[in-house]
Design a protein around this motif. Structure first.
Motif, short mmCIF file in Angstrom:
data_model
loop_
_atom_site.label_atom_id
_atom_site.label_comp_id
_atom_site.label_asym_id
_atom_site.label_seq_id
_atom_site.Cartn_x
_atom_site.Cartn_y
_atom_site.Cartn_z
N GLU A 163 40.85 81.91 20.17
CA GLU A 163 41.98 82.80 19.87
C GLU A 163 42.13 83.84 20.97
O GLU A 163 43.24 84.18 21.39
CB GLU A 163 41.80 83.52 18.52
N GLU A 164 41.00 84.37 21.42
CA GLU A 164 41.01 85.39 22.46
C GLU A 164 41.53 84.79 23.79
O GLU A 164 42.33 85.38 24.51
CB GLU A 164 39.57 85.93 22.63
N ARG A 167 45.27 84.20 23.56
CA ARG A 167 46.00 85.47 23.65
C ARG A 167 46.13 85.91 25.12
O ARG A 167 47.18 86.32 25.57
CB ARG A 167 45.25 86.54 22.84
N ARG A 168 45.04 85.75 25.86
CA ARG A 168 45.09 86.11 27.29
C ARG A 168 46.09 85.23 28.03
O ARG A 168 46.83 85.70 28.88
CB ARG A 168 43.71 85.88 27.93
N TRP A 170 48.65 83.75 26.79
CA TRP A 170 49.98 84.13 26.33
C TRP A 170 50.49 85.33 27.15
O TRP A 170 51.62 85.34 27.63
CB TRP A 170 49.91 84.46 24.83
N LEU A 182 52.36 81.49 20.44
CA LEU A 182 50.91 81.71 20.46
C LEU A 182 50.15 80.62 19.71
O LEU A 182 49.12 80.12 20.19
CB LEU A 182 50.57 83.10 19.89
#
Ligand code: DC
Length: 234
Positions: A163-164, A167-168, A170, A182
């Motif tokens: 997930e992290e 996110r980066r 994205w 996302l």
């Protein structure tokens, strides 16, 4: 770091190319960190993923299903070269710098598919080793420490939760003006991770002697500091 790298020759002390490997899954922060480390050390930067992406884009969709002899014919004679030092070192294919079009999400997935094919890995492994034989570099990818440069003096493996990492990615795409969903990015990343970790040849995994760094909650500067510190202690 340089003193670890001296070899006595008949003419006295000569410096061997320094290789630092930085492996990890997509979105673990490797690219930013590898460029910064290359800048700090004043050596070249090799983005091995870009080589898989360039082949994937050049060959097109479904090329990973082709016969290996056909792939060998199409890929033999293509030459990679590095120009410049530090994080801005450019990767050239037959004399031309690689363009931004290789960065598309879809091309990343094609590259991951093509990266499962033995003949493609073999051709790129030799190209990567040739580049590392003549130039000190920070080599970034999936199998740099485990397969391509097993003799590298410094090896690192970067990790972070999917997930992290999504996110980066994205945020990175947003900065490039690309609006991605996302959830689609998370799904894409999990599929690519799965493929990269579970393939038969050179799967994504830390080299036995790699230092593992979880980058969640760390800034790129903090990760670079860890790497430079580890290397200096090494
Ligand atoms: O680092 P990247 O996301 O640009 O890499 C794209 C794909 O290329 C990746 O999903 C798997 C493949 N790859 C590989 O198999 N081995 C490498 N050393 C680098 C990339």
């Amino acid at each position: 770091m340089a003193e670890h790298n001296l070899k006595r020759t008949s003419e006295g002390l000569a410096e061997l190319p320094l290789v630092v490997t930085l492996d990890g899954p997509a979105g673990s922060g490797k690219t930013t960190v590898a460029r910064m480390v290359a800048d700090r050390l004043g050596i070249a930067y090799l983005d091995s993923g870009a080589m898989f992406r360039a082949f994937a884009l050049g060959l097109g969709a479904q090329s990973w299903t082709w016969d290996e002899d056909v792939l060998r014919d199409r890929l033999t004679g293509l030459e990679f070269a590095l120009r410049g030092r530090g994080g801005q070192a450019a990767l050239l294919l037959n004399g031309e710098p690689l363009g931004e079009e290789i960065r598309q999400e879809e091309v990343g997935m094609w590259a991951s598919n093509l990266a499962r094919v033995g003949v493609v890995r073999e051709i790129l492994k030799h190209a990567q080793q040739r580049l590392g034989a003549g130039t000190s570099l920070v080599a970034e990818g999936r199998d740099m420490g485990s397969v391509v440069f097993p003799q590298a003096r410094y090896k690192f493996f970067l990790e972070a939760a999917p997930e992290e990492r999504a996110r980066r990615r994205w945020l990175q795409l947003k900065e490039m003006g690309v609006d991605e969903d996302l959830d689609a990015l998370i799904a894409n990343l999990r599929q690519r991770d799965d493929q990269d970790r579970n393939r038969a040849i050179a799967p994504l995994k830390p080299a036995d002697n790699a230092v593992i760094i979880d980058t969640a909650g760390l800034t790129p500067e903090e990760v670079v500091a860890r790497i430079v510190q580890e290397a200096e202690q090494g």
